[in-house]
Design an enzyme around this catalytic site. Structure first.
Site: not given
Lengths: 169, 169
Positions: A34, A115
């Site tokens: 995620h 990220h």
């Protein structure tokens, strides 16, 4: 309860990330790969309706967008994390900033760097080895961000979806 | 891709279920404790918009409801599964039946029995032992079903949320 806000990249990127997370990320089984949009935070149940209203409003005001994931990088020496970098476009930074407002605003320990974590909690020498080989990989992914999700954490550390919010097309 | 439709019971029930799933359910790390509303099914990407439209329509036509979870039961000898039974009310059976229609209709192998799995893939003797102690537990949970979620499966077998659908209050 402990809540967080995240978005999931498209399936092929999740599958790619999991092939490394399986070995190198102790959170592998707790949540799919995620992009965190808001770090975990505590929220009393009675504040949930306000938080939902806020997130709905954010989704209504925000257009879906595509981001590039141009390379693999690391937070070392701050943090022994290896991740797929997400281009820090205005769109993704704005979305993060708009979510972290109103009744769910919290000051953040680190500045926001979008990220997808591949590896974490590595020793320095593990980090050196793993990053040494991963940084050579040519990653040229991109993913459409057209939704985000409010999740909550269970006692075992894993995350369950509460609600998704669709950005505008 | 392989999709499924499920709803998650409230957190305390998920925590209760996980305390057993951890030991007895090999799917423990793949998805949080859930009530399946439609068994996993294959769907081509180009059919996704129609499926979403259908699920939105179902949510719009369905009122939120509360179900009792009155006991622990088993599918043995059909299947060595131990589960928390969900009262088979009209509300839950209707929701299942309405979801499994239109572009995502599939004939079902078994008749629909709503449940939350605690243990599966047990040998006969394990099932006997585990069910012998679990069936003595007094469970008197109930949970509000005010939403359901479309999920898709990754290569490692785990499930990622795609979208949630809110029932009417």
């Amino acid at each position: 309860m402990r809540y967080g806000v995240a978005t999931f990249p498209e399936k092929k990127i999740q599958d790619f990330a999991n092939s490394y997370r399986k070995r190198y990320d102790p959170h592998y089984a707790l949540i799919p790969p995620h992009i965190t949009l808001k770090e975990p935070f505590e929220l009393n149940e009675d504040m949930l309706p306000q938080a939902l209203q806020h997130l709905e409003q954010v989704a209504k005001e925000t257009s879906a967008f595509t981001v590039r994931l141009p390379k693999i990088s690391t937070f070392h020496p701050t943090n022994n994390v290896i991740y797929i970098a997400v281009d820090e476009t205005e769109a993704v930074k704005n979305l993060h900033e708009k979510i972290n407002r109103k009744s769910i605003y919290h000051e953040e320990e680190y500045s926001y760097i979008p990220h997808i974590t591949l590896a974490q909690k590595l020793s320095d020498s593990e980090l050196h080895d793993v990053y040494g080989s991963l940084k050579m990989l040519k990653v040229e992914f991109e993913t459409r961000i057209d939704r985000f999700h409010l999740l909550y954490q269970l006692e075992n550390g894993s995350w369950t979806i509460y609600q998704s919010f669709l950005l505008q097309e």
